[in-house]
Design an enzyme around this catalytic site. Structure first.
Site, short mmCIF file in Angstrom:
data_model
loop_
_atom_site.label_atom_id
_atom_site.label_comp_id
_atom_site.label_asym_id
_atom_site.label_seq_id
_atom_site.Cartn_x
_atom_site.Cartn_y
_atom_site.Cartn_z
N SER A 16 0.81 -1.21 0.00
CA SER A 16 0.00 0.00 0.00
C SER A 16 0.85 1.27 0.00
O SER A 16 1.81 1.40 0.78
CB SER A 16 -0.92 0.01 1.22
OG SER A 16 -1.65 1.23 1.27
N LYS A 17 0.48 2.21 -0.85
CA LYS A 17 1.15 3.51 -0.92
C LYS A 17 0.43 4.58 -0.08
O LYS A 17 0.89 5.71 -0.02
CB LYS A 17 1.22 3.98 -2.37
CG LYS A 17 2.03 3.08 -3.30
CD LYS A 17 3.50 3.09 -2.94
CE LYS A 17 4.35 2.29 -3.93
NZ LYS A 17 4.50 2.96 -5.23
N SER A 18 -0.68 4.21 0.54
CA SER A 18 -1.45 5.20 1.30
C SER A 18 -0.64 5.87 2.40
O SER A 18 -0.75 7.09 2.59
CB SER A 18 -2.71 4.56 1.88
OG SER A 18 -3.61 4.19 0.86
N THR A 64 -8.79 -1.61 1.88
CA THR A 64 -8.47 -2.17 0.57
C THR A 64 -8.85 -3.64 0.56
O THR A 64 -9.50 -4.14 1.48
CB THR A 64 -6.98 -1.94 0.25
OG1 THR A 64 -6.72 -2.37 -1.08
CG2 THR A 64 -6.07 -2.67 1.21
N LYS A 68 -13.64 -4.49 1.45
CA LYS A 68 -14.50 -3.36 1.11
C LYS A 68 -15.99 -3.66 1.28
O LYS A 68 -16.78 -2.74 1.54
CB LYS A 68 -14.23 -2.89 -0.33
CG LYS A 68 -12.88 -2.20 -0.49
CD LYS A 68 -12.71 -1.61 -1.87
CE LYS A 68 -11.39 -0.86 -1.99
NZ LYS A 68 -11.27 -0.16 -3.29
N ASP A 105 -13.82 6.13 -3.63
CA ASP A 105 -13.31 5.65 -4.92
C ASP A 105 -14.00 6.32 -6.10
O ASP A 105 -13.38 6.59 -7.12
CB ASP A 105 -13.49 4.13 -5.04
CG ASP A 105 -12.44 3.35 -4.27
OD1 ASP A 105 -11.36 3.90 -4.02
OD2 ASP A 105 -12.69 2.18 -3.94
N GLY A 132 -14.89 -6.26 -8.88
CA GLY A 132 -14.60 -6.10 -7.46
C GLY A 132 -15.13 -4.79 -6.90
O GLY A 132 -15.90 -4.07 -7.56
N GLY A 133 -14.70 -4.46 -5.67
CA GLY A 133 -15.19 -3.26 -5.01
C GLY A 133 -14.90 -1.98 -5.78
O GLY A 133 -15.76 -1.10 -5.90
N ALA A 134 -13.69 -1.85 -6.31
CA ALA A 134 -13.35 -0.66 -7.09
C ALA A 134 -14.17 -0.60 -8.37
O ALA A 134 -14.62 0.48 -8.78
CB ALA A 134 -11.86 -0.64 -7.40
#
Length: 286
Positions: A16-18, A64, A68, A105, A132-134
């Site tokens: 993760s880049k968050s 993520t 979700k 999102d 998926g969720g996204a």
């Protein structure tokens, strides 16, 4: 001394880049707060939510894969956007202790398309890969902006259910995943005045995942190709699109856009983005 914090949870979470994004903004603003990553397995999700409810320093979390949708039963309320797509990527806690599920999102995905969406078009079509969720959030956001959708998935029945849930009155279509993998001789009409999107909303093409097979004979001239994969950032799909002379949007656009909305909810200030995220993108690329 403890101080306020937010975090991102998922399984896996190492990629993760968050934390980089939120940490950059916290430092730029000089805020005394932290942003972390926390590995939470599906079996540990309930305990995670229970423990954070009683932590006075916890401001919320980003969510993520694969949580979700699984997180929804543990929350007190969903905002309209999350309710529409039945997926949550941000949880915040109200002053009364209630945990609220949000989906940032949709707005994060749409942010780099705002100029195009502000124009009038004869027709708008998006070819979306994934369920998926996204993908749910992306499909819902585009349907709201007048797009006809073609949703490709390994399980077309799942894709049909998704479309019927988010836009039951829309005239959308489903296709098997390999539909876009083989060439077509379909003769596209004059696309001037139309807005066409190709969207990879799946993990295909991500490092350690199978490649995404897409033949550009399925992309009308002038299409915008948008890949939400962030590792690698310059995916084969985006490289192929540039070779065809098409505009591309990479996964950092959506990642930064959705993070900006969450940041303000967690920490009460808008993130500093005056440079168009150039410095942040350089850091993320390292």
């Amino acid at each position: 001394m403890s101080r306020p914090y937010a975090e991102v949870i998922g399984d896996p979470i190492a990629h993760s880049k968050s934390p980089v994004i939120h940490g950059y903004w916290l430092e730029k603003l000089g805020l005394e707060a932290d942003y972390r990553k926390c590995h939470v397995t599906p079996g540990g999700l309930a305990d995670y939510i229970t423990s954070r409810r009683t932590d006075p320093e916890w401001r919320g979390c980003n969510i993520t894969m694969p949580h979700k949708q699984a997180v929804i039963p543990f929350l007190d309320r969903l905002e309209i956007g999350a309710e529409l797509v039945s997926a949550v990527n941000t949880v915040t806690r109200r002053h009364n202790g209630a945990l609220i599920g949000t989906n940032t999102d949709v707005e994060g995905f749409l942010e780099p398309l705002r100029d195009e969406l502000a124009r009038e078009h004869y027709f708008r079509m998006a070819r979306i890969i994934g369920t998926g969720g996204a993908a749910r959030a992306i499909a819902a956001g585009l349907a709201e902006h007048g797009f006809t959708l073609v949703l490709a998935a390994r399980n077309p029945e799942k894709a049909r259910v998704l479309l019927d849930e988010i836009d039951p009155d829309g005239e959308h279509h489903v296709a098997p995943l390999d539909h876009f993998a083989t060439p077509t001789n379909f003769a596209f009409d004059d696309r001037e005045g139309c807005l066409d999107l190709i969207v990879n909303a799946s993990p295909l093409g991500m490092e350690d995942q199978p490649p995404l097979a897409f033949d550009f004979s399925h992309a009308p001239p002038g299409s915008i190709v948008y890949d939400i994969v962030t590792h690698p950032l310059d995916t084969p799909l985006l490289q192929g699109a540039r070779a065809e002379g098409m505009r591309t949007i990479d996964g950092h656009a959506m990642l930064i856009g959705q993070a900006a909305i969450a940041f303000e909810r967690f920490f009460g200030q808008k993130p500093p983005r005056e440079d168009g995220d150039e410095d942040l993108r350089r850091i993320l690329a390292q």
